[in-house]
Design a protein around this motif. Sequence first.
Motif, PDB file in Angstrom:
ATOM      1  N   ALA A  56       7.721   1.296  -6.492  1.00  0.00           N
ATOM      2  CA  ALA A  56       7.477   0.420  -5.331  1.00  0.00           C
ATOM      3  C   ALA A  56       6.018   0.512  -4.924  1.00  0.00           C
ATOM      4  CB  ALA A  56       8.382   0.822  -4.162  1.00  0.00           C
ATOM      5  N   LYS A  57       5.281  -0.570  -5.088  1.00  0.00           N
ATOM      6  CA  LYS A  57       3.853  -0.571  -4.765  1.00  0.00           C
ATOM      7  C   LYS A  57       3.519  -1.749  -3.858  1.00  0.00           C
ATOM      8  CE  LYS A  57       2.504   1.598  -9.155  1.00  0.00           C
ATOM      9  NZ  LYS A  57       2.343   2.935  -8.575  1.00  0.00           N
ATOM     10  N   GLN A  58       2.650  -1.485  -2.909  1.00  0.00           N
ATOM     11  CA  GLN A  58       2.096  -2.550  -2.071  1.00  0.00           C
ATOM     12  C   GLN A  58       0.737  -2.942  -2.644  1.00  0.00           C
ATOM     13  OE1 GLN A  58       0.491  -3.447   2.485  1.00  0.00           O
ATOM     14  NE2 GLN A  58       1.198  -1.400   1.942  1.00  0.00           N
TER      15      GLN A  58
ATOM     16  N   LEU B 188       7.557   2.190   2.291  1.00  0.00           N
ATOM     17  CA  LEU B 188       6.755   0.977   2.188  1.00  0.00           C
ATOM     18  C   LEU B 188       6.310   0.489   3.569  1.00  0.00           C
ATOM     19  CD1 LEU B 188       8.713  -0.923  -0.594  1.00  0.00           C
ATOM     20  CD2 LEU B 188       6.365  -0.067  -0.760  1.00  0.00           C
TER      21      LEU B 188
ATOM     22  N   THR C  10      -3.646  -0.753  -4.497  1.00  0.00           N
ATOM     23  CA  THR C  10      -2.335  -0.365  -3.974  1.00  0.00           C
ATOM     24  C   THR C  10      -2.491   0.815  -3.032  1.00  0.00           C
ATOM     25  OG1 THR C  10      -1.749   1.293  -5.640  1.00  0.00           O
ATOM     26  CG2 THR C  10      -1.389  -1.036  -6.213  1.00  0.00           C
TER      27      THR C  10
ATOM     28  N   ILE D 261       4.668  -6.720  -2.053  1.00  0.00           N
ATOM     29  CA  ILE D 261       5.322  -5.487  -2.514  1.00  0.00           C
ATOM     30  C   ILE D 261       5.933  -5.800  -3.862  1.00  0.00           C
ATOM     31  CG2 ILE D 261       7.338  -4.017  -2.158  1.00  0.00           C
ATOM     32  CD1 ILE D 261       6.649  -4.063   0.843  1.00  0.00           C
TER      33      ILE D 261
END
Length: 444
Positions: free
Chosen positions: A367-369, A203, A394, A177
């Motif tokens: 916020a990125k996975q 998330l 992502t 993350i």
Amino acid sequence: MMQFLNKNLLLLSIITIASGCSSSEWQVSATPSDVAVEAALDNEPDNALLKDIKLPEQAALPLPTSVRPCCAFGSGQKVKLGPIPVPFFRHANTIELDDIGAHAFEAGSFSHQKSAPNAGRSGENNGLVYTLKGGFIDLAHVRDTADNAVALFYRIQPYLGEAQTIELPFEIGPRTIELAAFDVSELTATERWELAASIAVRLAYSMAEAHEIAQYHGYRSFSPWTEDVSAYSPEDLYSNMLGAKIALAVLTNNLAMTRQQYNFHMTAWIFATIAWLDPVSAQQTDAMFEAIDGYWWDSNEPLPNKFMLLKRHYELGDEQSPYIVPKGLAFISKSWPAISALYEQTVEPHELQLANLVHGIVIDDVAKQWLFVDPKFSASFDHVPASLWQQGFTQEQFLELSRYNQTRDQAMLTEHLAKYPKLPLAKQLKQADSSNQGHVNEAN
């Protein structure tokens, strides 16, 4: 054969017990800021200022490293180990409201907790329950997403607004993350807390979406057992989002400052939420599964055959609708007498949504996975354009990627139904095709 199975199940149980008992305790002690202390000493304390507290850096919890054993869609399924069917064994997994046990953070199947300070211990008793407002709910998915959300919250809140990388457990490749820096100076203490909670649950839900993709592309939590049958199961993401919504309520109310406190309140919130969704009895859940047997799932196919599951849900995203058993299917089934009363009044399905814009911050912008595919899984992406996954992807690409999986599955399902023309779904689709062809001929 059964002796071999029993030995393996015993080994798996021991592993699960060990993982359930090894969860770390946590107890977060928040430090009041000077603003909060000054407000507390004022003659007329400002409650908003009293909430200006700081979580210590060591508040970070370990992220759960494995998911709970979820329930395959259906009831009383046959099971086979490798190519050999396992006799005298079916996977019964339906429960009802009063069966729901105490929540346990990062629990194994055999973890026992108290549901309240003055209550006895119980297992989580996870399973599937049908609800009139929410369709089929898988409690393992509800609990997993909630646990991930809480663990992420204590990673995010102390550093809110700062750039940060959070390592996630490996599934089909490395995952992280990535949190970007952004300005929180204009936000109140309450707004910062709420924003951190909203980022964490969003998330955590995206982690659940990633798990569906991972299962499709070869992830196995138990190496001899393929999880392809569970990928994109119709109840999964609605259940995961339900867990995210419950976790948001628990975090927003500051009810997770210790592991025990979190377990107590999650237990109460899960029970109250399922009750609000209008659950039916375990026998009626079984009857609902019987009504859709041959249409949504196939009781003749043993686990873990892919087409034990005939209906899948590929619509990933922050809006989820439940799958409600249509009255038409229920009416023509042998189980109609057991469930007819459930259709006597109209109940509106309850849709779920996770906010992306909170207190002026677009969460997906900060916020990125990130997921990267390990070479040993790359062959499973042959039907997907390389530009979509080869350099990592992502949550913004999850839905597009899943659409390619859907197209591939539809072709495979068509081939499967051609081999089993007597399956109710095959007959239904054939009748629909004939009807459509008739309309075309009339138009010509």
